[in-house]
Design a protein around this motif. Sequence first.
Motif, short mmCIF file in Angstrom:
data_model
loop_
_atom_site.label_atom_id
_atom_site.label_comp_id
_atom_site.label_asym_id
_atom_site.label_seq_id
_atom_site.Cartn_x
_atom_site.Cartn_y
_atom_site.Cartn_z
N ALA A 1 0.81 5.14 0.48
CA ALA A 1 0.08 6.35 0.86
C ALA A 1 0.75 7.50 0.14
O ALA A 1 1.93 7.77 0.34
CB ALA A 1 0.11 6.55 2.36
N PHE B 1 0.85 -1.18 0.00
CA PHE B 1 0.00 0.00 0.00
C PHE B 1 0.88 1.23 0.00
O PHE B 1 1.72 1.40 0.88
CB PHE B 1 -0.90 0.02 1.24
CG PHE B 1 -1.81 1.22 1.28
CD1 PHE B 1 -3.10 1.14 0.76
CD2 PHE B 1 -1.39 2.42 1.83
CE1 PHE B 1 -3.94 2.25 0.78
CE2 PHE B 1 -2.23 3.54 1.85
CZ PHE B 1 -3.51 3.45 1.33
N LEU C 1 -7.90 -1.54 3.77
CA LEU C 1 -7.26 -2.54 2.91
C LEU C 1 -6.31 -3.44 3.68
O LEU C 1 -5.94 -4.50 3.20
CB LEU C 1 -6.54 -1.85 1.75
CG LEU C 1 -7.43 -0.97 0.84
CD1 LEU C 1 -6.62 -0.34 -0.28
CD2 LEU C 1 -8.58 -1.77 0.23
N ALA D 1 -12.10 -0.88 -4.37
CA ALA D 1 -10.71 -1.23 -4.05
C ALA D 1 -10.65 -2.40 -3.06
O ALA D 1 -9.92 -3.37 -3.28
CB ALA D 1 -10.00 0.00 -3.46
N GLN E 1 -8.07 4.48 3.81
CA GLN E 1 -7.90 3.41 2.82
C GLN E 1 -6.98 2.32 3.35
O GLN E 1 -7.25 1.12 3.19
CB GLN E 1 -7.33 3.98 1.51
CG GLN E 1 -8.28 4.93 0.80
CD GLN E 1 -7.58 5.67 -0.32
OE1 GLN E 1 -6.78 5.10 -1.05
NE2 GLN E 1 -7.89 6.95 -0.46
N PHE F 1 -15.52 4.04 -4.47
CA PHE F 1 -14.10 3.81 -4.73
C PHE F 1 -13.51 2.87 -3.69
O PHE F 1 -12.83 1.89 -4.02
CB PHE F 1 -13.38 5.18 -4.72
CG PHE F 1 -11.89 5.09 -4.52
CD1 PHE F 1 -11.07 4.54 -5.50
CD2 PHE F 1 -11.31 5.59 -3.37
CE1 PHE F 1 -9.70 4.48 -5.31
CE2 PHE F 1 -9.94 5.53 -3.18
CZ PHE F 1 -9.13 4.97 -4.15
N GLU G 1 -6.17 8.79 2.96
CA GLU G 1 -5.17 7.77 2.67
C GLU G 1 -5.08 6.75 3.81
O GLU G 1 -5.03 5.54 3.59
CB GLU G 1 -3.78 8.40 2.47
CG GLU G 1 -3.66 9.31 1.26
CD GLU G 1 -3.74 8.55 -0.05
OE1 GLU G 1 -4.79 8.68 -0.72
OE2 GLU G 1 -2.79 7.82 -0.40
#
Lengths: 248, 430
Positions: free
Chosen positions: A83, A81, A162, A102, A158, A98, A155
Amino acid sequence: MLRIEGLTAEVDGKPILKGIDLEVPAGEVHAIMGPNGSGKSTLSYVLAGREGYEVTGGSATLNGVDLLGMEPEERAAAGVFLAFQYPVELPGVGNANFLRTALNAIRRGKGESELDAMQFLKLARARLKELQMSEDMLKRGVNVGFSGGEKKRNEVLQMALLRPSLAILDETDSGLDIDALKIVADGVNALRAPDFSALVITHYQRLLDYIVPDKVHVLMQGRIVQTGGPELAKQLEASGYASVQAAA
Amino acid sequence: MNTVVHSGAEGFLHRFEGLRARLPGQRLAWVQALREAAAEQFRVAGFPTRRVEAWKYTDLRPVSDAAFDEALTILGDGDTLPAPRGERRAVFVDGRFREELSQIEGASFAIGSLAEELPRLEGRLGALARPAEESLVALNTMLFEDGLLVTVPTGVAGGVLELCSLASRSERPSAFHPRHLIRLESGASLTIVEEASGPEDTRYLHNPVFEIELAEGAVLTHARIQREGVKGFQLGTVYARIEAGATYDNFTLNAGARLVRNEIHAVLAGPKSACHMNGAQLLRAGQHADTTTVLDHAAPDCASRQTYKTVLQGKSRGVFQGKIHVHQVAQRTDGYQMNQALLLSPDAEIDSKPQLEIYADDVKCSHGATVGALDADQLFYLRARGIPEAKARSILVEAFLQEAIEGVTDETARAALESAVAGWWEKEAA
């Protein structure tokens, strides 16, 4: 664990990374510090697979899997990942949609079942609460009209959704006030686990007061010139990069 | 006497000679006079060539070189109507009203066939159309057989009406020229969701003309979904006259046909009226889509909004021509026009021609045009989050179109447009 050996890369034919050797064991957070132009962002883009960053030698593996031969989306599914230093605005793309797209893409890549809208919303709300973020963030276009701090928090949101095995934070502290910085740091610290490692790329020591690294590496002119504990960051803050350059 | 006969016109003129005794209204002197005048205009002008300024970017030779017959309607198994979206629908096959396929009962306003009502349409049919200026409208006037006739009385909320136009499968190229008349009386409202489709293996020409009259305070939403067959041609012209305080909200989605021309002439005729003309063109290799708008601000305090988006794949070509004419009387005009294209292929071409003519001095009018490819930063951002490249591209294309579609306030119309766009993408991915 992330293992980088002899990594060289160039942009527009110009060598930027000139032989990086680096190991980040699982469960550890490492910081990479260096002056502007030392290759910090190039390293993060090379690991994430951005076009235009050409690897000319060496290797990079995550838990034994070769990253460099993969597409960016495959690396994400493998647990990488990034950022972004400058998160991209996506007008017309809803943030909730989104994030779910993802998350489901990554889950599919891992062989897990996809989340429906309700399951996703429940999860997203829980993460938002942890990050002290408004649910309003979900309804807006991705990063559209977000302040610098909101973009960085998005960020981290996310990342929290994730759950990567390697997070690369590219100058996440730039443009953040102290409150936002703490929230971002808390978000990263919350992910700390035996199967999570992070590479925190920063120009300043400030962020490292809140995300305390296991190791600090100094990157200069495309090479790691010095490695030490958290105290190295403080030392750099006091005496500047010139002192390292003189010693190197 | 002018003896010049242009290429492609002869076939239709010949057809008119053969059909004139059988076309609707042959006993009505005023209809005959309209048709005869139009025939003469079409005989002189023929199909427009690229030497005509308004047709500089669209070459009609694929149409004028083809020989079209009158449509012999045979509905086969493969000809399917879209699923109903509202309570009422009017279905036209090859330009002819099909009552057995339609659902028009129980409406609070009049819906019917233009051919049947023709004796009562003197002065209304042809009130807005200008066959002398637009030769395809002359062609339509010469040969129209039928069309939709809608009148919504004063103050009536008409709800949603679907207009389905279907071309039937045939071995020989066929042509049809429907004339649709829509009138909303004072304070009336209506949403028309129009869908034009046809078989993929038939060459045909659909040449519709709309005459739309909106009385004071009337509101018409007109969502047009053009997904004609890949060998089909649609050359459509819309005339709208918008009286004081009325709103015409047009959205045209061009997602089919080998060649399409979407031409709109709107007149803001009364103060404080509004016109929204938005649209999207989705083009694959071999397709040509042309949107041409002519907007007259002919009264003070009116607002107009135009946002057109074109997505081009392969060797395709898109055209946008938008003219805004602000008359001297039209003080405090608020006009906006934006035209954007997304080129997904180096072989695609877009031509854009905005034109502002302003004769009033207190006016706010802006226009802009952009052409670009998908943004590499945005694409990488999505992929870095695990979204596969093809999906990432489709997300960005839909986002590009979203700005135009979200302007459609009527939910049924917007949902229909969104699902048509999604359908286009599914076909693209397949």
